[in-house]
Structures are given as C-alpha cells and as structure tokens.
Write a protein that holds these residues in place. Structure first.
Motif, mmCIF file in Angstrom:
data_model
loop_
_atom_site.group_PDB
_atom_site.id
_atom_site.type_symbol
_atom_site.label_atom_id
_atom_site.label_comp_id
_atom_site.label_asym_id
_atom_site.label_seq_id
_atom_site.Cartn_x
_atom_site.Cartn_y
_atom_site.Cartn_z
ATOM 1 N N GLY A 162 3.157 5.945 -2.930
ATOM 2 C CA GLY A 162 4.519 6.457 -3.481
ATOM 3 C C GLY A 162 4.510 6.903 -4.938
ATOM 4 O O GLY A 162 4.801 7.876 -5.530
ATOM 5 N N GLU A 163 4.155 5.519 -5.718
ATOM 6 C CA GLU A 163 3.699 5.883 -6.955
ATOM 7 C C GLU A 163 2.803 6.627 -7.637
ATOM 8 O O GLU A 163 2.900 7.607 -8.604
ATOM 9 N N GLN A 164 1.649 6.685 -6.942
ATOM 10 C CA GLN A 164 0.583 7.707 -7.141
ATOM 11 C C GLN A 164 1.273 9.118 -6.997
ATOM 12 O O GLN A 164 0.927 10.090 -7.871
ATOM 13 N N ARG A 165 1.839 9.378 -5.882
ATOM 14 C CA ARG A 165 2.229 10.720 -5.511
ATOM 15 C C ARG A 165 3.578 11.265 -6.809
ATOM 16 O O ARG A 165 3.353 12.187 -7.247
ATOM 17 N N LEU A 166 4.191 10.139 -7.169
ATOM 18 C CA LEU A 166 5.254 10.604 -8.175
ATOM 19 C C LEU A 166 4.456 10.602 -9.556
ATOM 20 O O LEU A 166 4.701 11.953 -10.323
ATOM 21 N N LYS A 167 3.241 10.162 -9.780
ATOM 22 C CA LYS A 167 2.515 10.224 -10.829
ATOM 23 C C LYS A 167 1.919 11.595 -10.923
ATOM 24 O O LYS A 167 1.845 12.287 -11.946
ATOM 25 N N GLU A 168 1.399 12.060 -9.937
ATOM 26 C CA GLU A 168 0.564 13.330 -9.616
ATOM 27 C C GLU A 168 1.782 14.369 -9.799
ATOM 28 O O GLU A 168 1.287 15.449 -10.447
ATOM 29 N N LEU A 169 2.883 14.281 -9.310
ATOM 30 C CA LEU A 169 4.044 15.407 -9.545
ATOM 31 C C LEU A 169 4.160 15.471 -11.002
ATOM 32 O O LEU A 169 4.410 16.593 -11.500
ATOM 33 N N GLN A 170 4.625 14.265 -11.759
ATOM 34 C CA GLN A 170 4.946 14.532 -13.247
ATOM 35 C C GLN A 170 3.723 14.903 -13.849
ATOM 36 O O GLN A 170 3.995 15.798 -14.978
ATOM 37 N N GLN A 171 2.404 14.838 -13.484
ATOM 38 C CA GLN A 171 1.245 15.370 -14.376
ATOM 39 C C GLN A 171 1.534 17.032 -14.014
ATOM 40 O O GLN A 171 0.799 17.696 -14.729
ATOM 41 N N GLU A 172 1.521 17.275 -12.739
ATOM 42 C CA GLU A 172 1.683 18.678 -12.227
ATOM 43 C C GLU A 172 2.495 19.599 -13.003
ATOM 44 O O GLU A 172 2.690 20.885 -13.247
ATOM 45 N N GLY A 173 3.623 18.754 -13.771
ATOM 46 C CA GLY A 173 4.702 19.511 -14.277
ATOM 47 C C GLY A 173 6.032 19.633 -13.488
ATOM 48 O O GLY A 173 6.816 20.414 -13.916
ATOM 49 N N SER A 220 0.759 -1.139 0.117
ATOM 50 C CA SER A 220 -0.088 0.086 -0.035
ATOM 51 C C SER A 220 0.689 1.297 -0.098
ATOM 52 O O SER A 220 0.678 2.488 -0.612
ATOM 53 N N ALA A 221 1.705 1.264 0.808
ATOM 54 C CA ALA A 221 2.998 2.447 0.713
ATOM 55 C C ALA A 221 3.385 2.659 -0.433
ATOM 56 O O ALA A 221 3.760 3.842 -1.030
ATOM 57 N N GLN A 222 3.886 1.418 -1.181
ATOM 58 C CA GLN A 222 4.393 1.440 -2.450
ATOM 59 C C GLN A 222 3.555 2.212 -3.556
ATOM 60 O O GLN A 222 3.718 2.964 -4.596
ATOM 61 N N VAL A 223 2.163 1.661 -3.559
ATOM 62 C CA VAL A 223 1.218 2.301 -4.416
ATOM 63 C C VAL A 223 1.053 3.978 -4.086
ATOM 64 O O VAL A 223 1.099 4.700 -5.220
#
Length: 170
Positions: A91-102, A86-89
């Motif tokens: 972390g991956e979601q936060r990373l995707k959000e940061l990448q989408q925000e630019g 769950s922690a890994q998921v």
C-alpha cells in the motif's frame, strides 16, 4: 551536589562528568535501549525485509514468550503478521508511485473518516438487529446494603422520580 545527566533512552540519571557519561553512552544497556527507540520509527519495508530473513523463534511459537525479547535473533512474527506487514508495504509503495506520477492524492479528511465510521457503525447495527434491553441497575460489589445507602446513591425507582407539576428550582 553537582549536575545530573538524565538519559531519555534508559530513563535513568547519574552524576554528570566526562567519565560517567562516556561509560554510560558506550554501555550495552544504553545501546540496546537506543536501538529499541529508533526501531520504533523504522519503515515497514525495512522491518519486513529483516523479519523475512530471520527464522521463526521456536520458544516464542510454543509459549508466546521469549526470554530474549527484542534482542532475540529469531523472528517473533506469525505468518498473519508478515502478511499484514506485506500488505502495508504494498500500500505504501502504491501511494509513492501515485505521488511520483503526479496523481492528486488528497489527504484523508475528517469528513471521509466520519463517513467511513458511520458506514461501519450502521453495518454493525444492522448485524445486531435485535433490540437491546438495557442492563438492570446493579450496585458495585462491596457496597453496603441498600437500606444503609444515602438517598443520593440509591437506584432510581422503576418509573423514574416523580416530579410535582408546580415544582420550581432555584
């Protein structure tokens, strides 16, 4: 002898003709091996979702083993495993959000890794502040007695080998 077909999923080969290949590719063993192979590359979110819907495997929890292995319909993950996943998921979601925000997310560099490693090693050494005594030399078990060993296999003397001052190599 004719051509042979090698299946990478099942790690076996057989005579290559239409009948044999169809029979193998539609076989239960091949389909299981293929599923296990592709399951290795699933993302953590899909694994977490699937494992949370399953009930825990009683046999696996009691003995640590299950006769069905990867084909078991129950979950073989402990609560700690699910929390880590769950922690890994997240972390991956936060990373995707940061990448989408630019946001500029630099990839990990070797220097970053070396820096983290040096910090980890320094904290590990500070925890064990006691000076470590080098282990005494011991011969491997089963070796012949010391007097039967050739000089090249004997342990060095306690002060090291004596080197004459005017020794020349070569």
């Amino acid at each position: 002898m004719g051509k042979r077909y090698f299946c990478d999923y099942c790690d076996r080969s057989f005579q290559d003709n239409l009948h044999n290949r169809k029979k193998h590719l539609n076989g239960v063993q091949h389909l299981r091996a293929k599923r296990v192979w592709y399951d290795l590359f699933r993302d953590a979110a899909a694994i977490l979702q699937e494992e949370q819907t399953k009930k825990p495997c009683r046999k696996f929890l009691q003995t640590g083993q299950c006769d069905f292995g990867s084909n078991c319909r129950f979950s073989h993950m402990t609560e700690q495993d699910l929390e880590k996943l769950s922690a890994q998921v997240q972390g991956e979601q936060r990373l995707k959000e940061l990448q989408q925000e630019g946001a500029d997310v630099p990839p990990g560099t070797i220097e970053d890794w070396l820096e983290k490693r040096a910090k980890r090693l320094s904290t590990a050494q500070s925890v064990s502040a006691l000076p470590e005594k080098p282990a005494p030399f011991q011969y491997p078990p089963g070796w012949p007695p010391l007097q039967d060993l050739p000089p090249s296999l004997q342990a060095p003397p306690p002060g090291g080998w004596h080197i004459p001052p005017n020794l020349q190599w070569g």
